[in-house]
Motif scaffolding. Structure first.
Motif, PDB file in Angstrom:
ATOM      1  N   THR A 296     -62.895  20.535 -22.603  1.00 52.70           N
ATOM      2  CA  THR A 296     -62.632  19.617 -23.719  1.00 52.70           C
ATOM      3  C   THR A 296     -62.402  18.169 -23.314  1.00 52.70           C
ATOM      4  N   ALA A 297     -62.118  17.892 -22.030  1.00 51.29           N
ATOM      5  CA  ALA A 297     -61.733  16.530 -21.663  1.00 51.29           C
ATOM      6  C   ALA A 297     -61.861  16.299 -20.166  1.00 51.29           C
ATOM      7  N   LEU A 298     -61.793  15.012 -19.797  1.00 48.44           N
ATOM      8  CA  LEU A 298     -61.721  14.601 -18.394  1.00 48.44           C
ATOM      9  C   LEU A 298     -60.361  13.971 -18.167  1.00 48.44           C
ATOM     10  N   TYR A 299     -59.677  14.402 -17.104  1.00 53.24           N
ATOM     11  CA  TYR A 299     -58.354  13.894 -16.754  1.00 53.24           C
ATOM     12  C   TYR A 299     -58.463  13.125 -15.440  1.00 53.24           C
ATOM     13  N   VAL A 300     -57.988  11.861 -15.432  1.00 50.94           N
ATOM     14  CA  VAL A 300     -58.133  11.009 -14.254  1.00 50.94           C
ATOM     15  C   VAL A 300     -56.814  10.307 -13.960  1.00 50.94           C
ATOM     16  N   HIS A 301     -56.410  10.315 -12.689  1.00 55.82           N
ATOM     17  CA  HIS A 301     -55.204   9.608 -12.261  1.00 55.82           C
ATOM     18  C   HIS A 301     -55.431   8.104 -12.348  1.00 55.82           C
ATOM     19  N   ARG A 302     -54.354   7.345 -12.600  1.00 53.08           N
ATOM     20  CA  ARG A 302     -54.500   5.897 -12.759  1.00 53.08           C
ATOM     21  C   ARG A 302     -55.018   5.226 -11.500  1.00 53.08           C
ATOM     22  N   ARG A 303     -54.796   5.830 -10.315  1.00 57.80           N
ATOM     23  CA  ARG A 303     -55.310   5.234  -9.082  1.00 57.80           C
ATOM     24  C   ARG A 303     -56.833   5.346  -8.998  1.00 57.80           C
ATOM     25  N   ALA A 304     -57.419   6.228  -9.784  1.00 60.64           N
ATOM     26  CA  ALA A 304     -58.862   6.454  -9.697  1.00 60.64           C
ATOM     27  C   ALA A 304     -59.608   5.977 -10.933  1.00 60.64           C
ATOM     28  N   ILE A 305     -58.909   5.410 -11.889  1.00 56.83           N
ATOM     29  CA  ILE A 305     -59.523   5.114 -13.181  1.00 56.83           C
ATOM     30  C   ILE A 305     -60.679   4.120 -13.076  1.00 56.83           C
ATOM     31  N   ASP A 306     -60.590   3.159 -12.168  1.00 55.51           N
ATOM     32  CA  ASP A 306     -61.657   2.168 -12.030  1.00 55.51           C
ATOM     33  C   ASP A 306     -62.898   2.730 -11.339  1.00 55.51           C
ATOM     34  N   LEU A 307     -62.807   3.973 -10.862  1.00 52.72           N
ATOM     35  CA  LEU A 307     -63.944   4.604 -10.200  1.00 52.72           C
ATOM     36  C   LEU A 307     -64.735   5.494 -11.149  1.00 52.72           C
ATOM     37  N   MET A 308     -64.311   5.600 -12.395  1.00 50.23           N
ATOM     38  CA  MET A 308     -65.057   6.376 -13.382  1.00 50.23           C
ATOM     39  C   MET A 308     -66.373   5.676 -13.708  1.00 50.23           C
ATOM     40  N   PRO A 309     -67.370   6.407 -14.213  1.00 51.52           N
ATOM     41  CA  PRO A 309     -68.581   5.746 -14.724  1.00 51.52           C
ATOM     42  C   PRO A 309     -68.224   4.692 -15.762  1.00 51.52           C
ATOM     43  N   THR A 310     -69.027   3.644 -15.836  1.00 51.63           N
ATOM     44  CA  THR A 310     -68.692   2.486 -16.663  1.00 51.63           C
ATOM     45  C   THR A 310     -68.465   2.855 -18.131  1.00 51.63           C
ATOM     46  N   VAL A 311     -69.256   3.773 -18.689  1.00 48.35           N
ATOM     47  CA  VAL A 311     -69.085   4.128 -20.091  1.00 48.35           C
ATOM     48  C   VAL A 311     -67.720   4.787 -20.328  1.00 48.35           C
ATOM     49  N   LEU A 312     -67.201   5.487 -19.326  1.00 54.75           N
ATOM     50  CA  LEU A 312     -65.885   6.110 -19.465  1.00 54.75           C
ATOM     51  C   LEU A 312     -64.775   5.075 -19.310  1.00 54.75           C
ATOM     52  N   ARG A 313     -64.984   4.101 -18.450  1.00 54.93           N
ATOM     53  CA  ARG A 313     -64.024   2.993 -18.360  1.00 54.93           C
ATOM     54  C   ARG A 313     -63.976   2.241 -19.685  1.00 54.93           C
ATOM     55  N   LEU A 314     -65.153   2.048 -20.301  1.00 53.66           N
ATOM     56  CA  LEU A 314     -65.211   1.403 -21.610  1.00 53.66           C
ATOM     57  C   LEU A 314     -64.464   2.221 -22.650  1.00 53.66           C
ATOM     58  N   TYR A 315     -64.638   3.515 -22.616  1.00 53.16           N
ATOM     59  CA  TYR A 315     -63.956   4.440 -23.516  1.00 53.16           C
ATOM     60  C   TYR A 315     -62.444   4.200 -23.455  1.00 53.16           C
ATOM     61  N   GLU A 316     -61.903   4.187 -22.252  1.00 50.45           N
ATOM     62  CA  GLU A 316     -60.453   4.007 -22.082  1.00 50.45           C
ATOM     63  C   GLU A 316     -60.009   2.600 -22.467  1.00 50.45           C
ATOM     64  N   HIS A 317     -60.798   1.594 -22.114  1.00 48.76           N
ATOM     65  CA  HIS A 317     -60.417   0.210 -22.413  1.00 48.76           C
ATOM     66  C   HIS A 317     -60.421  -0.058 -23.915  1.00 48.76           C
ATOM     67  N   CYS A 318     -61.387   0.483 -24.643  1.00 46.35           N
ATOM     68  CA  CYS A 318     -61.424   0.273 -26.092  1.00 46.35           C
ATOM     69  C   CYS A 318     -60.158   0.814 -26.748  1.00 46.35           C
ATOM     70  N   ALA A 319     -59.708   1.966 -26.297  1.00 42.97           N
ATOM     71  CA  ALA A 319     -58.473   2.532 -26.842  1.00 42.97           C
ATOM     72  C   ALA A 319     -57.274   1.659 -26.504  1.00 42.97           C
ATOM     73  N   SER A 320     -57.247   1.126 -25.286  1.00 46.10           N
ATOM     74  CA  SER A 320     -56.101   0.309 -24.875  1.00 46.10           C
ATOM     75  C   SER A 320     -56.069  -1.017 -25.623  1.00 46.10           C
ATOM     76  N   ILE A 321     -57.241  -1.607 -25.898  1.00 47.18           N
ATOM     77  CA  ILE A 321     -57.297  -2.865 -26.634  1.00 47.18           C
ATOM     78  C   ILE A 321     -56.913  -2.648 -28.091  1.00 47.18           C
ATOM     79  N   ALA A 322     -57.309  -1.500 -28.645  1.00 48.37           N
ATOM     80  CA  ALA A 322     -57.041  -1.226 -30.057  1.00 48.37           C
ATOM     81  C   ALA A 322     -55.590  -0.886 -30.326  1.00 48.37           C
ATOM     82  N   ALA A 323     -54.976  -0.105 -29.430  1.00 50.58           N
ATOM     83  CA  ALA A 323     -53.635   0.399 -29.740  1.00 50.58           C
ATOM     84  C   ALA A 323     -52.627   0.221 -28.623  1.00 50.58           C
TER      85      ALA A 323
END
Length: 478
Positions: free
Chosen positions: A326-353
């Motif tokens: 159901t999901a991908l779980y990533v430690h904060r030390r590795a978050i910048d190593l995710m594929p770009t679309v997944l980094r975008l996924y997380e950043h959009c949520a952080s900018i919105a809320a």
């Protein structure tokens, strides 16, 4: 101020021994620089003012009860900290927000209590909030409501800095610089003591960024030491000493970071090329044929975020993180190593809320587009860390929810810690060895039992094992 229904707003002002969450966030986000004046508008007892004074900030506080004099004056940064939620009159609430916006010359930082705190506020319904047992008023905001309200009153695009904390910038260029700061890593430079070390520092930078810097991007010492070189001479030196593979990898990383930035910028409102931070403009010129091409590619990236198949494929291809059905779980030390679309996924949520200040692992949901930030404060010390809290943002509705496990007697816990990290994380081998030991001991034979503290302890007893740090031992006979 005494109200006809016996409200006493001054009772909502609390004494602070440390900086409030909004002030700590603003400090971390570099909004409180030494050249900026700060006004805490509605400062209450002045705890933040005193704490910021100790940090050598140019700060003053104004409050209608505790500090009515002198009159509030315009300042670079204005805080409106937990003020809106205690004003029972919607017209006065709006007027207060508008006044704070008028006083800010650079950025207004607004914070309010959120709906998940409802269990902590006891009272009866009154207007659009609650009249508490202390005869004070509280209007609890949804994250999306606070952001929309500040945008409506100020007319500015607003960025969520943390849950219940939003920034409204007077200058759109400042907003874009803040977004860049959150997405594009700061330039790191090796120390320069002489011309040789300055050239080494320059070569190292090019290897990480993928391009030559402008003179004003360099630390002053480095710039002074190599200022006598002509541009072509610097290019020749870099070509001679830089590792071409590293430069190519740096260029790829910078290209992806630029695409990510432009996609997030569109999500929050994209401006013209000359409004971009100078370093981003240089990246666009270095890695794209034009700003138009860069925007078109970032727009396609944003569209891919809506494609379940593409997102799932990116999760499967990710070199970091633990993938479940159901999901991908990533430690904060590795978050910048995710594929770009997944980094975008997380950043959009952080900018919105808003991304919470305390978190350890982010959870990206495969379907439905929701991001969670999970806090495991003892991740590095505890072989099976217990969860402390979770904060979830639904990207479709922009609604949020928060769960605290602080009082739980049977908290969820983690296994296979190495799977959340990058393969080259220095702690990953130690965590992997523990997982292998636990597998051999049969501790994972009943996966439906080991997800909570009580179930895990029962399995340790069944298998006759105990943990000492990150090592597994046979349990001594009782």
């Amino acid at each position: 101020m005494q109200q006809t229904w016996n409200s006493d707003r001054r009772r909502t002002a609390i004494g602070r021994a440390a900086l409030s969450v909004p002030a700590r966030q603003a400090l971390a986000d570099r909004q409180l620089t030494q050249d900026r004046t700060i006004l805490d508008y509605g400062c209450g007892r002045g705890g933040d003012v005193r704490a910021l004074e100790r940090l050598d900030c140019k700060v003053v506080g104004w409050d209608p009860y505790y500090r009515p004099e002198p009159q509030a004056e315009p300042s670079s940064v204005v805080f409106l900290t937990y003020v809106l939620n205690v004003i029972e009159d919607p017209a006065e609430r709006r007027k207060t927000l508008k006044r704070a916006w008028d006083l800010a010359t650079s950025v207004l930082i607004v914070s309010a209590r959120l709906t998940w705190e409802k269990s902590k506020v006891r009272g009866e319904a009154f207007g659009d909030g609650l009249l508490t047992s202390r005869q004070t008023f509280q209007h609890l905001y949804r994250s999306s409501e606070l952001r929309s309200y500040v945008e409506e009153v100020t007319g500015a695009r607003v960025v969520s800095a943390a849950p219940g904390v939003v920034y409204a910038f007077k200058d759109d260029t400042a907003r874009l610089s803040y977004l860049a700061q959150r997405i594009v890593p700061d330039a790191e430079w090796l120390a320069s003591e002489d011309t040789g070390s300055a050239i080494t520092s320059l070569v190292d930078y090019v290897g990480r960024r993928g391009r030559l810097p402008q003179i004003d991007e360099m630390p002053r010492t480095t710039a002074e030491l190599i200022a006598h070189f002509k541009p072509n001479e610097l290019k020749r030196l870099v070509s001679e000493f830089a590792d071409s593979d590293k430069v190519a990898e740096g260029a790829k990383r910078s290209t992806l970071n630029t695409l990510l930035y432009l996609a997030v910028e569109l999500f929050n409102g994209r401006g013209p090329f000359n409004s971009l931070p100078a370093s981003v403009q240089l990246d666009v010129r270095a890695f794209f044929t034009s700003y138009k091409e860069a925007c078109q590619r970032s727009d396609r990236l944003l569209l891919k975020l809506r494609d379940d198949g593409y997102v799932r494929g990116a999760m499967k291809a990710s070199q970091v993180g633990k993938l479940t059905p159901t999901a991908l779980y990533v430690h904060r030390r590795a978050i910048d190593l995710m594929p770009t679309v997944l980094r975008l996924y997380e950043h959009c949520a952080s900018i919105a809320a808003g991304r919470p200040q305390e978190w350890t692992i982010t959870k990206l949901k495969y379907q439905g587009r929701a991001v969670s930030w999970l806090d495991y404060p003892d991740f590095d010390r505890d072989p099976h860390p217990r969860i402390q809290s979770s904060y979830i943002v639904d990207l479709q509705s922009l609604e949020t929810s928060h769960t605290s496990y602080a009082d739980s007697t049977n908290r969820p816990l983690l296994h296979r810690k190495h799977e959340f990290l990058a393969p080259d994380d220095p702690d990953a081998p130690r965590y992997y060895r523990l997982t292998e030991s636990e597998l051999k001991a049969g501790l994972y034979a009943n996966p439906h039992l080991i997800g909570t503290e009580n179930g895990w302890e029962a399995e340790l007893i069944r298998c006759g094992r105990e943990l000492r740090g990150h090592r597994l031992f046979r349990r001594a006979p009782d």
